[in-house]
Design an enzyme around this catalytic site. Structure first.
Site, PDB file in Angstrom:
ATOM      1  N   GLU A 260     -16.199  16.801  48.989  1.00  0.00           N
ATOM      2  CA  GLU A 260     -15.896  15.282  48.582  1.00  0.00           C
ATOM      3  C   GLU A 260     -14.849  14.465  48.986  1.00  0.00           C
ATOM      4  OE1 GLU A 260     -16.780  15.245  43.993  1.00  0.00           O
ATOM      5  OE2 GLU A 260     -18.750  15.889  44.383  1.00  0.00           O
ATOM      6  N   GLU A 364     -24.156  20.404  46.611  1.00  0.00           N
ATOM      7  CA  GLU A 364     -23.890  20.628  45.131  1.00  0.00           C
ATOM      8  C   GLU A 364     -24.516  19.615  44.300  1.00  0.00           C
ATOM      9  OE1 GLU A 364     -19.524  20.602  44.588  1.00  0.00           O
ATOM     10  OE2 GLU A 364     -19.939  19.467  42.452  1.00  0.00           O
ATOM     11  N   ASN A 391     -35.138  15.469  47.601  1.00  0.00           N
ATOM     12  CA  ASN A 391     -34.489  16.059  48.877  1.00  0.00           C
ATOM     13  C   ASN A 391     -35.303  16.770  49.960  1.00  0.00           C
ATOM     14  OD1 ASN A 391     -31.201  16.131  49.005  1.00  0.00           O
ATOM     15  ND2 ASN A 391     -31.920  16.100  46.727  1.00  0.00           N
TER      16      ASN A 391
END
Ligand SMILES: *[C@@H]1O[C@H](CO)[C@@H](O)[C@H](O)[C@H]1NC(C)=O
Ligand SMILES: *[C@@H]1O[C@H](CO)[C@@H](O)[C@H](O)[C@H]1NC(C)=O
Ligand SMILES: *[C@@H]1O[C@H](CO)[C@@H](O)[C@H](O)[C@H]1NC(C)=O
Ligand SMILES: *[C@@H]1O[C@H](CO)[C@@H](O)[C@H](O)[C@H]1NC(C)=O
Ligand SMILES: *[C@@H]1O[C@H](CO)[C@@H](O)[C@H](O)[C@H]1NC(C)=O
Length: 515
Positions: A260, A364, A391
């Site tokens: 991130e 994640e 996804n």
């Protein structure tokens, strides 16, 4: 002749049913969050077997429901040529000719917290826990994410190079957490698995002395600029990490450049972070990380950019891949799910279409709707399968969960950022609880091994069902169907040359497999 065949089918069914019953069922417990958890301890844990013999021309069905079924097994006869007139109102059609991405796999993260919790259990209970994830009678994960040094899911802040100005990395050393928790658990996982495990590493913060804010938390990035001693040292820190893990027998499949990176650009960053923009990540890869990985002999380790929310797609990869010198070092794009409500999943497909040689991996996800676990929440499970379906149907090659195991408070986490996890350990009772999230993930991870290829699937009506279809390396067809609605839905599945009818239960997820 026809009747004989049917009798044979039902005879086989009785035999299979009988042997299936020896599979360990879920011992359920209701904590009042909508569904149940399955309780495991040193001597008991539920299992799921996917290699049962089934009668010729039949479909195997594994079903989990809000009402408490967990991988309940059944078989049903496939019928030949698709019934073009007599179908249920909802028809799912598979097209084996239209093939999409190859699946890499599914897994979770081997954090300090997860491994501390696993070690808080007795050896036999821990064995049952790890077998639940990695065993042949478990959900057969094949991916593990390994944090490089500490993150919020640690008991304190540390890096492997906390001596200021040690640009030569002479004091670089793994931590007690690696030695006592992460490495022993990884060794145990490698012992249990029947599949090759792919590990990827991610770092949260550089040592404070290397950062503009001299702190592991808060808004800050590497001092100086790409190509200088801070950036060279930071790249060497990664290859040192791979060297140390190699000494313990672990070769990594991949890494993300930074967990991130956008978090480190915010003053609100309240646990370990390190800021990169797409431009500074590009320059670091091109000038420092890429060349260092090559020089150290780690050019096969797959470098993933972003490792952050999908709202940065497709801009972030466009900036990094716009530079051919940076692009050549990068294999994939990692995405997290936390701000998904901002942009739909089609940005993943847009990214794939712009850069078809780069894979997309969901790196994640975790449920954070309340601080700590909602034991037995079915809705939390649906969030997992719903996101996995989004996804996979938009080109992601796999989906990796966050902490594999948390304690009953959703920790430990030094920053008090408590979350939920598919498995919750209760050290006091020496037992653990497998939540609906575990089973929702397992409906994919167990049945879509690495190397499976997604095929086209479509429904004739806009309904609540979400689904994905694939063909495995052993040529099994796999169809996973999520029903997030509280109505049962009869469907007909049309797949050349076979078709079948099935009534999808309310609030359920199922995996169908056939040859
Ligand atoms: C473990 O679980 C099984 C099945 O629920 C139970 O029969 C057994 O008593 C439990 N053992 C302990 C030590 O709690
Ligand atoms: C499938 O379901 C439809 C609708 O109920 C029915 O007409 C058809 O006969 C069924 N096919 C088989 C082979 O059971
Ligand atoms: C660091 O490494 C360089 C190059 O190998 C060497 O010249 C220098 O003396 C080293 N510094 C320290 C503090 O070890
Ligand atoms: C791995 O398995 C071997 C053989 O069964 C055993 O001796 C060893 O202790 C195991 N190691 C771990 C970490 O479980
Ligand atoms: C954990 O185990 C202890 C001891 O058996 C028990 O008192 C406690 O209620 C358990 N916690 C949960 C969340 O089940």
């Amino acid at each position: 002749m026809r009747i004989d065949k049917n009798i044979l089918f039902y005879l086989c069914l009785i035999i299979i049913k009988t042997s299936a019953d020896s599979d360990a069922p879920c011992i359920s417990r209701d904590y009042g969050h909508g569904s149940v958890v399955c309780v495991c301890n040193a001597t008991y844990c539920d299992t799921v077997v996917s290699t049962r013999p089934v009668p010729f021309q039949s479909v195997s069905i594994y079903s989990s429901t809000k009402s408490g079924s967990r991988f309940d097994f059944g078989v049903q006869k496939l019928f030949g040529l698709s019934p073009s007139i007599n179908t249920n109102p909802t028809v799912i059609t598979l097209d084996f000719e239209k093939r999409y991405q190859m699946i890499k796999g599914f897994g979770g993260a081997v954090t300090d917290a997860a491994t501390i919790n696993m070690m808080s259990l007795s050896a036999k209970t821990r064995e049952n826990l790890l077998r639940s994830y990695f065993g042949v009678k478990g959900i057969e994960y094949n991916i593990g994410r390994v944090p490089i040094a500490s993150c919020d899911y640690s008991t304190h802040e540390y890096t492997y190079l906390d001596t200021p100005n040690d640009f030569n990395l002479t004091t670089f050393a793994l931590a007690k957490e690696d030695m006592d928790y992460k490495i022993p658990i990884l060794k145990h996982i490698y012992n249990i698995t029947a599949k090759p495990i792919s590990l990827y590493a991610s770092s949260w913060s550089a040592p404070a002395w290397m950062k503009t804010n001299d702190n592991e938390i808060g808004r800050g990035w590497l001092k100086g600029q790409a190509g200088d001693e801070y950036h060279k040292t930071w790249a060497k820190y990664y290859t040192k990490f791979f060297d140390e893990y190699k000494k313990h027998g672990f070769e990594f499949w991949g890494m993300t450049v930074q967990n991130e990176p956008s978090n480190g650009l915010l003053t609100s960053c309240s646990w370990q972070c390190l800021g990169f923009t797409a431009e500074t990540e590009r320059d670091f890869i091109k000038t420092d990380l890429g060349p260092e990985m090559h020089n150290a002999g780690y050019e096969k380790i797959k470098i993933m950019i972003l490792d952050d929310q999908r709202m940065f797609l497709p801009t972030w990869p466009k900036i990094v891949f716009g530079d051919k010198e940076a692009e050549k070092y990068v294999s994939g794009v990692g995405v997290h799910w936390y701000w998904n409500w901002l942009v739909g999943p089609t940005v993943l497909a847009d990214t794939h279409n712009a850069f078809p040689d780069k894979f997309i991996l969901a790196t994640e996800a975790c449920n954070k709707d309340s601080p700590g676990p909602d034991l037995g929440s079915w809705d939390d499970g649906v969030k997992y399968s719903n996101d996995i379906l989004d996804n996979l149907n938009n080109w992601a090659v796999g989906w990796v969960d966050w902490n594999m195991c948390l304690d009953i408070n959703g920790g430990p986490n030094w920053a008090k950022n408590y979350d939920d996890s598919p498995i919750i350990a209760n050290a006091t009772a020496d037992e653990f609880y497998k939540q609906p999230m575990f089973y929702h993930l397992g409906h994919f991870s167990k049945f879509l091994p690495e190397g499976s290829v997604r095929i086209h699937s479509s429904a004739n009506t806009e309904g609540p069902l979400k689904f994905v279809a694939a063909v495995t390396p052993s040529k099994q067809t796999v169809l996973v169907v999520l029903n997030p609605s509280s109505d049962e839905i009869p469907i007909t599945v049309m797949g050349k040359p076979y078709s079948f009818n099935y009534t999808i239960p309310a609030d359920s997820i199922q995996t169908f497999t056939w040859n």
